[in-house]
Design a protein around this motif. Structure first.
Motif: not given
Length: 418
Positions: A224-226, A228, A254, A256, A259, A391-394
């Motif tokens: 976290p947070p991304a 990646s 997550t 995520k 990308t 945390f962000p969740s996409s």
């Protein structure tokens, strides 16, 4: 030899079961059209699990059971307690977190945040299609790799989503849920000693099926947070023995979304090192902030990719267990060999209904995202209101939170779904 790994924040660990962490994952697949204060009280019910030591429930080991076994010579009304028996390749696995959390939800009368299914039903037109199929006598064994109409519907949907044209008969295999598609892929294409790379945290079925296949597991931790992908770490993990990389995007738990840059880099590494890719895409229609990208659609990747998906998450019909795998013929062969001796065929009337579901208009998917985004906002606002760092969740219906601000709650890592 099998590897083990765990998910600890920003560190590559060594054991392969998830150990205590400061992170929890919640999902918003339940009906949560409630007042914010109500959500706070719902989250507070998690205190009932605060003392749980880890993701895995403890169950008596064989040696303990043997030691405690008792005789019935003096009490004929009691049965002898036998030692638990399990093959060595599975003896490290305990009761799953999903079973733990569901039992606790029942015990405490709490909303079940512990298993990935909604508490609302699937579309009426899909259920009616299943009923009609039953009435029409479509109740005997289906063709092993799928009812022709469903295979065609999957191919149509895949073309709309990726632009790829696949042969419904030679490149699509219908399975009993995505979990069976995962198992058939591992058992059909992985040999003992092959290395397979996973991104942790991950769906627990991955480890179990790879264990049954005798694979050596390597884990790359998403931080976290991304969350990646640590590309340098991934590069160093690939060896001449690496057979496959397993990707789950959108990622459970997550949220995520891998990308395009990450996927392209992974694709280049796979082509360079002759590595396969298994992609679990069951949450592909729950991509909120960007379009889902299927690895198979990238240049040079279809020939080395098995794409795994299912009906359950998208159509809120998880109990039907309708999944599928899409792969070129040379990979489909091995996967189908395993499938033939796991389940052989999947529920016939449900397959006919699944074909109707996959031909739903695009408006269905638009409304699905809109509905889940509303639920996500309620859950995220509620979690923040009681002190969690969110945390962000996409994508998916999961959000991950850091509960260290709530120091009074000595919670462990929980993957929970609403």
């Amino acid at each position: 030899m099998q590897g083990r790994c765990s998910w600890t924040p920003c560190k590559m660990p060594t054991p392969l079961s998830f150990k205590p962490s400061t992170f929890s994952a919640f999902s918003f697949s339940k009906q949560l059209l409630l007042h914010r204060k109500s959500i706070a009280s719902i989250v507070s019910t998690r205190r009932g699990i605060a003392s749980y030591p880890s993701l895995m429930a403890s169950s008596p080991s064989v040696s303990t059971t043997q030691k405690d076994a008792f005789s019935t010579q003096n009490d004929p009304t009691r049965k002898t307690q036998q030692p638990l028996q399990v093959a060595k390749r599975l003896e490290k696995f305990k009761t799953t977190i999903f079973t733990q959390m569901s039992s606790l939800a029942i015990k405490h009368g709490a909303i079940n945040l512990g298993q990935g299914f909604p508490n609302f039903d699937g579309p009426e037109f899909v259920k009616e299609a299943a009923i009609q199929a039953i009435k029409d006598g479509k109740n005997q064994y289906a063709r092993g790799y799928g009812v022709p109409d469903l295979n065609s519907a999957i191919a149509e949907r895949f073309k709309k989503d990726t632009g790829l044209v696949v042969d419904p008969d030679k490149e699509i295999t219908v399975t009993s849920g995505c979990t069976e598609a995962i198992a058939a892929t591992m058992l059909g294409l992985i040999n003992p000693g092959d290395e397979v790379i996973l991104f942790a945290p991950f769906y627990d079925s991955y480890e179990a099926t790879l264990s049954m296949a005798g694979a050596k597991i390597k884990c790359i931790t998403l931080c976290p947070p991304a969350f990646s992908v640590p590309i340098d770490e991934l590069k160093s993990a690939i060896t001449k023995n690496t057979r496959a990389i397993l990707i789950n995007t959108p990622h459970n738990p997550t949220g995520k979304m891998f990308t395009r840059e990450e996927l392209s880099t992974i694709a280049s590494l796979c082509i360079e090192n002759d590595v396969l890719v298994f992609t679990d895409e069951v949450y592909d229609k729950l991509a909120f902030e960007t379009d889902h990208i299927s690895m198979a659609s990238l240049p040079g990747m279809y020939e080395r990719t098995v794409t795994l998906n299912s009906l359950g998450k998208t159509f809120s019909l998880t109990g039907w267990k309708i999944g599928w795998a899409i792969a070129p013929p040379h990979l489909t062969w091995g996967m189908r060999q395993a499938h033939s001796f796991l389940t052989f065929a999947t529920s016939t009337p449900m397959q006919w209904a699944a074909a109707a579901a996959l031909r739903a208009s695009e408006s269905y998917y638009v409304e699905l995202k809109r509905d889940y985004l509303a639920k996500k906002k309620i859950l995220v606002d509620g979690l923040k209101a009681v002190g969690f760092k969110v945390f962000p969740s996409s994508g998916t219906y999961f959000v991950v939170v850091d509960h260290t601000p709530l120091s009074a709650w000595k919670m462990t890592l929980h993957f929970v779904s609403i």
